[in-house]
Scaffold this motif. Structure first.
Motif, PDB file in Angstrom:
ATOM      1  N   GLU A 154      22.377  19.494  -5.319  1.00 52.72           N
ATOM      2  CA  GLU A 154      22.623  20.941  -5.350  1.00 52.72           C
ATOM      3  C   GLU A 154      22.760  21.502  -3.932  1.00 52.72           C
ATOM      4  OE1 GLU A 154      19.949  24.752  -6.455  1.00 52.72           O
ATOM      5  OE2 GLU A 154      20.050  23.187  -7.996  1.00 52.72           O
ATOM      6  N   LEU A 155      21.879  21.082  -3.036  1.00 51.15           N
ATOM      7  CA  LEU A 155      21.926  21.562  -1.654  1.00 51.15           C
ATOM      8  C   LEU A 155      23.190  21.123  -0.919  1.00 51.15           C
ATOM      9  CD1 LEU A 155      18.209  21.051  -0.625  1.00 51.15           C
ATOM     10  CD2 LEU A 155      19.390  23.225  -0.963  1.00 51.15           C
ATOM     11  N   CYS A 156      23.758  20.016  -1.345  1.00 54.65           N
ATOM     12  CA  CYS A 156      24.995  19.521  -0.731  1.00 54.65           C
ATOM     13  C   CYS A 156      26.232  20.113  -1.412  1.00 54.65           C
ATOM     14  CB  CYS A 156      25.041  17.993  -0.792  1.00 54.65           C
ATOM     15  SG  CYS A 156      23.848  17.190   0.282  1.00 54.65           S
ATOM     16  N   GLY A 157      26.044  21.138  -2.204  1.00 55.60           N
ATOM     17  CA  GLY A 157      27.181  21.795  -2.850  1.00 55.60           C
ATOM     18  C   GLY A 157      27.863  20.924  -3.884  1.00 55.60           C
ATOM     19  N   HIS A 158      27.101  20.068  -4.559  1.00 56.08           N
ATOM     20  CA  HIS A 158      27.608  19.158  -5.592  1.00 56.08           C
ATOM     21  C   HIS A 158      28.643  18.177  -5.033  1.00 56.08           C
ATOM     22  CE1 HIS A 158      25.383  21.310  -8.664  1.00 56.08           C
ATOM     23  NE2 HIS A 158      25.799  22.433  -8.084  1.00 56.08           N
ATOM     24  N   ASN A 159      28.510  17.832  -3.766  1.00 57.28           N
ATOM     25  CA  ASN A 159      29.376  16.865  -3.112  1.00 57.28           C
ATOM     26  C   ASN A 159      28.696  15.500  -3.208  1.00 57.28           C
ATOM     27  OD1 ASN A 159      30.550  15.143  -1.147  1.00 57.28           O
ATOM     28  ND2 ASN A 159      31.304  16.917  -0.007  1.00 57.28           N
ATOM     29  N   VAL A 160      29.282  14.616  -4.023  1.00 53.96           N
ATOM     30  CA  VAL A 160      28.666  13.317  -4.283  1.00 53.96           C
ATOM     31  C   VAL A 160      28.605  12.463  -3.018  1.00 53.96           C
ATOM     32  CG1 VAL A 160      28.893  11.158  -5.592  1.00 53.96           C
ATOM     33  CG2 VAL A 160      29.342  13.338  -6.710  1.00 53.96           C
ATOM     34  N   SER A 161      29.660  12.443  -2.240  1.00 54.09           N
ATOM     35  CA  SER A 161      29.683  11.604  -1.030  1.00 54.09           C
ATOM     36  C   SER A 161      28.628  12.056  -0.016  1.00 54.09           C
ATOM     37  CB  SER A 161      31.069  11.642  -0.384  1.00 54.09           C
ATOM     38  OG  SER A 161      32.028  11.088  -1.257  1.00 54.09           O
ATOM     39  N   GLU A 162      28.523  13.372   0.197  1.00 52.86           N
ATOM     40  CA  GLU A 162      27.536  13.899   1.141  1.00 52.86           C
ATOM     41  C   GLU A 162      26.110  13.636   0.649  1.00 52.86           C
ATOM     42  OE1 GLU A 162      25.851  15.778   4.464  1.00 52.86           O
ATOM     43  OE2 GLU A 162      27.825  14.909   4.116  1.00 52.86           O
ATOM     44  N   THR A 163      25.899  13.809  -0.655  1.00 59.31           N
ATOM     45  CA  THR A 163      24.572  13.557  -1.233  1.00 59.31           C
ATOM     46  C   THR A 163      24.196  12.085  -1.073  1.00 59.31           C
ATOM     47  OG1 THR A 163      24.938  15.320  -2.833  1.00 59.31           O
ATOM     48  CG2 THR A 163      23.169  13.765  -3.314  1.00 59.31           C
ATOM     49  N   ARG A 165      25.259   9.995   1.165  1.00 62.67           N
ATOM     50  CA  ARG A 165      24.994   9.721   2.577  1.00 62.67           C
ATOM     51  C   ARG A 165      23.593  10.173   2.960  1.00 62.67           C
ATOM     52  NH1 ARG A 165      24.670  12.115   7.140  1.00 62.67           N
ATOM     53  NH2 ARG A 165      25.292  14.166   6.415  1.00 62.67           N
ATOM     54  N   ARG A 166      23.212  11.391   2.521  1.00 62.50           N
ATOM     55  CA  ARG A 166      21.889  11.916   2.877  1.00 62.50           C
ATOM     56  C   ARG A 166      20.754  11.143   2.201  1.00 62.50           C
ATOM     57  NH1 ARG A 166      21.766  17.918   4.599  1.00 62.50           N
ATOM     58  NH2 ARG A 166      23.880  18.173   5.354  1.00 62.50           N
ATOM     59  N   LEU A 167      21.014  10.623   1.003  1.00 70.18           N
ATOM     60  CA  LEU A 167      19.984   9.863   0.298  1.00 70.18           C
ATOM     61  C   LEU A 167      20.023   8.375   0.655  1.00 70.18           C
ATOM     62  CD1 LEU A 167      20.209  11.514  -3.234  1.00 70.18           C
ATOM     63  CD2 LEU A 167      18.393  11.783  -1.546  1.00 70.18           C
ATOM     64  N   ASN A 168      20.997   7.996   1.487  1.00 73.19           N
ATOM     65  CA  ASN A 168      21.136   6.613   1.919  1.00 73.19           C
ATOM     66  C   ASN A 168      21.303   5.672   0.722  1.00 73.19           C
ATOM     67  OD1 ASN A 168      21.395   4.636   3.847  1.00 73.19           O
ATOM     68  ND2 ASN A 168      19.190   4.208   3.934  1.00 73.19           N
ATOM     69  N   MET A 169      22.233   6.055  -0.158  1.00 74.36           N
ATOM     70  CA  MET A 169      22.531   5.194  -1.307  1.00 74.36           C
ATOM     71  C   MET A 169      24.044   5.121  -1.496  1.00 74.36           C
ATOM     72  SD  MET A 169      21.669   7.416  -4.802  1.00 74.36           S
ATOM     73  CE  MET A 169      19.970   7.068  -4.693  1.00 74.36           C
ATOM     74  N   HIS A 170      24.473   4.137  -2.224  1.00 72.83           N
ATOM     75  CA  HIS A 170      25.901   3.967  -2.475  1.00 72.83           C
ATOM     76  C   HIS A 170      26.394   5.090  -3.386  1.00 72.83           C
ATOM     77  CE1 HIS A 170      29.700   2.141  -3.706  1.00 72.83           C
ATOM     78  NE2 HIS A 170      29.585   1.394  -2.619  1.00 72.83           N
ATOM     79  N   ARG A 171      27.613   5.554  -3.129  1.00 75.41           N
ATOM     80  CA  ARG A 171      28.176   6.674  -3.877  1.00 75.41           C
ATOM     81  C   ARG A 171      28.279   6.368  -5.370  1.00 75.41           C
ATOM     82  NH1 ARG A 171      33.061   7.697  -5.508  1.00 75.41           N
ATOM     83  NH2 ARG A 171      33.981   6.053  -4.274  1.00 75.41           N
ATOM     84  N   ARG A 172      28.676   5.162  -5.733  1.00 78.57           N
ATOM     85  CA  ARG A 172      28.816   4.808  -7.161  1.00 78.57           C
ATOM     86  C   ARG A 172      27.454   4.756  -7.863  1.00 78.57           C
ATOM     87  NH1 ARG A 172      33.406   0.246  -6.595  1.00 78.57           N
ATOM     88  NH2 ARG A 172      35.161   1.671  -6.293  1.00 78.57           N
ATOM     89  N   THR A 173      26.446   4.290  -7.137  1.00 77.72           N
ATOM     90  CA  THR A 173      25.091   4.284  -7.701  1.00 77.72           C
ATOM     91  C   THR A 173      24.655   5.711  -7.997  1.00 77.72           C
ATOM     92  OG1 THR A 173      24.554   2.303  -6.433  1.00 77.72           O
ATOM     93  CG2 THR A 173      22.702   3.596  -7.287  1.00 77.72           C
ATOM     94  N   LEU A 174      24.917   6.604  -7.053  1.00 80.52           N
ATOM     95  CA  LEU A 174      24.569   8.010  -7.250  1.00 80.52           C
ATOM     96  C   LEU A 174      25.338   8.599  -8.427  1.00 80.52           C
ATOM     97  CD1 LEU A 174      23.135  10.598  -6.397  1.00 80.52           C
ATOM     98  CD2 LEU A 174      25.015  11.016  -4.803  1.00 80.52           C
ATOM     99  N   GLN A 175      26.616   8.273  -8.562  1.00 79.22           N
ATOM    100  CA  GLN A 175      27.400   8.788  -9.682  1.00 79.22           C
ATOM    101  C   GLN A 175      26.819   8.329 -11.024  1.00 79.22           C
ATOM    102  OE1 GLN A 175      31.248   7.343  -8.332  1.00 79.22           O
ATOM    103  NE2 GLN A 175      31.972   9.468  -8.150  1.00 79.22           N
ATOM    104  N   ARG A 176      26.366   7.083 -11.094  1.00 69.63           N
ATOM    105  CA  ARG A 176      25.754   6.599 -12.341  1.00 69.63           C
ATOM    106  C   ARG A 176      24.465   7.352 -12.647  1.00 69.63           C
ATOM    107  NH1 ARG A 176      27.914   1.653 -10.588  1.00 69.63           N
ATOM    108  NH2 ARG A 176      26.046   1.019  -9.489  1.00 69.63           N
ATOM    109  N   ILE A 177      23.647   7.611 -11.615  1.00 72.97           N
ATOM    110  CA  ILE A 177      22.399   8.339 -11.813  1.00 72.97           C
ATOM    111  C   ILE A 177      22.676   9.764 -12.283  1.00 72.97           C
ATOM    112  CG2 ILE A 177      20.403   9.327 -10.614  1.00 72.97           C
ATOM    113  CD1 ILE A 177      20.459   6.807  -8.816  1.00 72.97           C
ATOM    114  N   LEU A 178      23.676  10.410 -11.658  1.00 74.66           N
ATOM    115  CA  LEU A 178      24.001  11.795 -12.020  1.00 74.66           C
ATOM    116  C   LEU A 178      24.586  11.899 -13.430  1.00 74.66           C
ATOM    117  CD1 LEU A 178      25.559  12.983  -8.646  1.00 74.66           C
ATOM    118  CD2 LEU A 178      23.321  13.614  -9.588  1.00 74.66           C
TER     119      LEU A 178
END
Length: 184
Positions: A154-163, A165-178
């Motif tokens: 939410e703080l990253c404006g719903h930007n998956v790539s920025e989120t 990067r800040r969480l230090n995780m792979h973008r696809r992993t984050l997409q699966r979690i979301l």
């Protein structure tokens, strides 16, 4: 001395609730009012400062991070106006550094959002020499992780790539979690 403070606080049940999340603020205000508190709400630091200067409350429940500042500044102002005030900090950004800063500023407890009204009341009325009971239904570790990811997203404006990067995780992993539902 402590007993006098608690007795005077039991007589005066005025409470200031500061949170910029409208639905949470309204729900918590109703719950605290039903438990005998005289609740005044504020959505921002300036509004809360005005209430504190005119009628300093006996109790305060303050959000740590707000759009127009920090609840920590209000803790100091409140203790200048009313040294016996009992303050509980709420935050969605639970970390050790902010908890230490809140206690140093004069807060008696520090709770992570979403906080149950019963937990808030227990923290407000707890005696300082008595350790609080552990929460009856604590969030699972998976739920805490999910809440943190959602907050950063939410703080990253719903930007998956920025989120990612800040969480230090792979973008696809984050997409699966979301894409999944919140764990219990």
């Amino acid at each position: 001395m402590l007993l006098d403070t608690i007795v005077s606080a039991l007589v005066d049940r005025s409470l200031l609730l500061l949170d910029d999340d409208g639905p949470l603020r309204n729900r918590l205000a109703r719950a605290l009012a039903s438990r005998g508190f005289e609740v005044k709400t504020a959505a921002g630091v300036e509004e809360a400062m005005a209430i504190t200067r005119t009628q300093p409350p006996a109790f305060a429940v303050l959000d740590l991070r707000l759009e127009d500042g920090s609840g920590l500044t209000l803790v100091e102002e409140l203790h200048l106006a009313r040294p016996d005030a009992r303050v509980v900090m709420l935050t969605g950004y639970g970390n050790i550094a902010s908890a230490v800063a809140a206690v140093k500023a004069g807060a008696i407890d520090y709770l992570s959002k979403p906080a149950d009204a019963d937990d808030v009341v227990k923290a407000l009325l707890a005696q300082s020499d008595h350790l609080p009971d552990p929460p009856a239904n604590p969030m699972s570790a998976d739920r805490v992780r999910w809440e943190h990811i959602q907050r950063v997203f939410e703080l990253c404006g719903h930007n998956v790539s920025e989120t990612a990067r800040r969480l230090n995780m792979h973008r696809r992993t984050l997409q699966r979690i979301l894409a999944k539902r919140a764990p219990r």
